[in-house]
Design a protein around this motif. Structure first.
Motif, short mmCIF file in Angstrom:
data_model
loop_
_atom_site.label_atom_id
_atom_site.label_comp_id
_atom_site.label_asym_id
_atom_site.label_seq_id
_atom_site.Cartn_x
_atom_site.Cartn_y
_atom_site.Cartn_z
N HIS A 1 0.83 -1.21 0.00
CA HIS A 1 0.00 0.00 0.00
C HIS A 1 0.86 1.25 0.00
O HIS A 1 1.85 1.35 0.73
CB HIS A 1 -0.90 -0.01 1.23
CG HIS A 1 -1.62 1.29 1.45
ND1 HIS A 1 -2.65 1.72 0.63
CD2 HIS A 1 -1.43 2.25 2.38
CE1 HIS A 1 -3.08 2.90 1.06
NE2 HIS A 1 -2.36 3.24 2.11
N VAL A 2 0.50 2.20 -0.85
CA VAL A 2 1.25 3.45 -0.97
C VAL A 2 0.42 4.59 -0.38
O VAL A 2 -0.61 4.97 -0.95
CB VAL A 2 1.58 3.78 -2.44
CG1 VAL A 2 2.40 5.07 -2.53
CG2 VAL A 2 2.33 2.62 -3.09
N PRO A 3 0.83 5.12 0.77
CA PRO A 3 0.09 6.26 1.34
C PRO A 3 0.26 7.50 0.48
O PRO A 3 1.20 7.60 -0.32
CB PRO A 3 0.72 6.43 2.73
CG PRO A 3 2.09 5.85 2.59
CD PRO A 3 1.98 4.73 1.60
N ARG A 4 -0.64 8.44 0.67
CA ARG A 4 -0.58 9.70 -0.10
C ARG A 4 -0.65 10.88 0.84
O ARG A 4 -1.22 10.79 1.94
CB ARG A 4 -1.73 9.77 -1.11
CG ARG A 4 -1.62 8.73 -2.23
CD ARG A 4 -2.78 8.87 -3.21
NE ARG A 4 -2.70 7.90 -4.29
CZ ARG A 4 -2.48 8.18 -5.57
NH1 ARG A 4 -2.31 9.44 -5.93
NH2 ARG A 4 -2.45 7.24 -6.48
N THR A 5 -0.11 11.97 0.37
CA THR A 5 -0.20 13.21 1.13
C THR A 5 -1.60 13.79 0.97
O THR A 5 -2.41 13.29 0.17
CB THR A 5 0.83 14.23 0.62
OG1 THR A 5 0.49 14.59 -0.73
CG2 THR A 5 2.24 13.65 0.65
N GLU A 6 -1.88 14.83 1.72
CA GLU A 6 -3.19 15.47 1.62
C GLU A 6 -3.45 16.00 0.23
O GLU A 6 -4.59 16.06 -0.23
CB GLU A 6 -3.31 16.61 2.66
CG GLU A 6 -3.33 16.12 4.10
CD GLU A 6 -3.51 17.26 5.07
OE1 GLU A 6 -3.58 18.44 4.60
OE2 GLU A 6 -3.58 17.01 6.27
N SER A 7 -2.38 16.35 -0.46
CA SER A 7 -2.53 16.86 -1.83
C SER A 7 -2.55 15.74 -2.87
O SER A 7 -2.64 16.01 -4.07
CB SER A 7 -1.41 17.84 -2.14
OG SER A 7 -0.15 17.24 -1.93
N GLY A 8 -2.47 14.47 -2.43
CA GLY A 8 -2.60 13.34 -3.35
C GLY A 8 -1.30 12.78 -3.89
O GLY A 8 -1.33 11.85 -4.71
N TYR A 9 -0.15 13.27 -3.44
CA TYR A 9 1.13 12.75 -3.92
C TYR A 9 1.44 11.41 -3.25
O TYR A 9 1.21 11.25 -2.05
CB TYR A 9 2.26 13.74 -3.64
CG TYR A 9 2.21 14.97 -4.49
CD1 TYR A 9 2.54 14.92 -5.85
CD2 TYR A 9 1.84 16.20 -3.96
CE1 TYR A 9 2.49 16.06 -6.65
CE2 TYR A 9 1.77 17.35 -4.75
CZ TYR A 9 2.10 17.26 -6.09
OH TYR A 9 2.04 18.40 -6.87
N ARG A 10 1.96 10.47 -4.03
CA ARG A 10 2.34 9.16 -3.49
C ARG A 10 3.57 9.30 -2.61
O ARG A 10 4.51 10.01 -2.96
CB ARG A 10 2.63 8.17 -4.63
CG ARG A 10 1.42 7.80 -5.47
CD ARG A 10 1.85 6.95 -6.66
NE ARG A 10 0.73 6.45 -7.44
CZ ARG A 10 0.09 7.15 -8.37
NH1 ARG A 10 0.49 8.39 -8.64
NH2 ARG A 10 -0.93 6.62 -9.02
#
Length: 256
Positions: free
Chosen positions: A40-49
């Motif tokens: 699983h790849v988490p993302r930042t609040e702005s959607g960046y992997r």
């Protein structure tokens, strides 16, 4: 001051960082993520992997597995690992080794049978026993070899077999030599030889350099299996290390 290993592991990596490390495109990294071969790849609040060292290790593990086990099986292994189904991952690994073992056994049988046939090149071999003067019909040959009549027709269309034709009816008739060739083709197909490669072997056996053509064909296949076996060994070793890392205390969970 020594770096905290967990802090290093949590350091964010960009898709381009993984792509450069593996020598692939950033789109391929996204494809790997979508296929489940990366955890699983988490993302930042702005959607960046937010990739990390764990994703990099998963990437290298997968690519090492592909070299020995193929894309489909390697993908299944990694998806099972990331679903925490290690028994399934190992069963897929075992299936790959079992398949390789079967191919080695088939190659030994092919080599032994073809060497025996090569020793009879230019003379009537044991394959001629019980062949009537008028030859065998295609169905009789198929029954002897344990193949379909459609396979014999395909081999004939590829120029590997040249059965005689019965005067008047046009029915195919296989004499001792044609039966011998059909047996060789059947054995080589079991060894996963391509039709083009079989044609080369048959042409060689029918000529003066038959023994060498046979030796080259079997040796080439043996080298191919050895390369795959070594690649499997390397892939399994990489998977072992990756499983150890995931089982380490305090590891970062792969799933949300």
């Amino acid at each position: 001051m020594a770096k905290n290993p967990r802090a290093v592991e949590r350091r964010a990596l960009r898709p381009v960082d993984l792509a450069r490390a593996a020598g692939v495109s950033t789109q391929q990294i996204r494809n790997y993520e979508g296929a489940g071969v990366l955890p699983h790849v988490p993302r930042t609040e702005s959607g960046y992997r937010c990739f990390d060292e764990g994703h990099r290790q998963a990437l290298f593990t997968y690519r090492a597995l592909v070299r020995g086990y193929g894309v489909e099986r390697a993908g299944g292994i990694m998806r099972a690992v990331h679903a925490d189904d290690v028994p399934l991952a190992l069963s897929l690994l075992d299936a790959g080794h079992a398949e390789l073992h079967e191919q080695r056994a088939a190659l030994r049988e092919v080599g032994a049978a073809l060497h025996a046939v090569a020793g009879e090149a230019g003379s009537r071999s044991d394959d001629g026993a019980g062949v009537p003067r008028g030859g065998l019909r295609i169905g009789e040959v198929a029954a002897r070899l344990g193949v379909r009549t459609s396979a014999l027709r395909v081999w004939e269309e590829a120029g590997l077999l040249t059965p005689m034709r019965e005067a008047g009816t046009g029915y195919r008739c296989y004499g001792p030599a044609e039966l011998r060739d059909a047996r060789m083709v059947a054995l080589l197909r079991q060894g996963r030889y391509s039709l083009d490669r079989i044609r080369t072997v048959l042409d060689g056996l029918r000529g003066t350099a038959g023994g060498q053509a046979l030796h080259d064909a079997v040796a080439e296949r043996q080298r191919s299996l050895t390369r795959r076996s070594r690649a499997m060994l390397a892939g399994a070793g990489g998977l072992h290390g990756y499983l150890d890392r995931r089982a380490a205390p305090g590891r970062i969970p792969a799933e949300p």
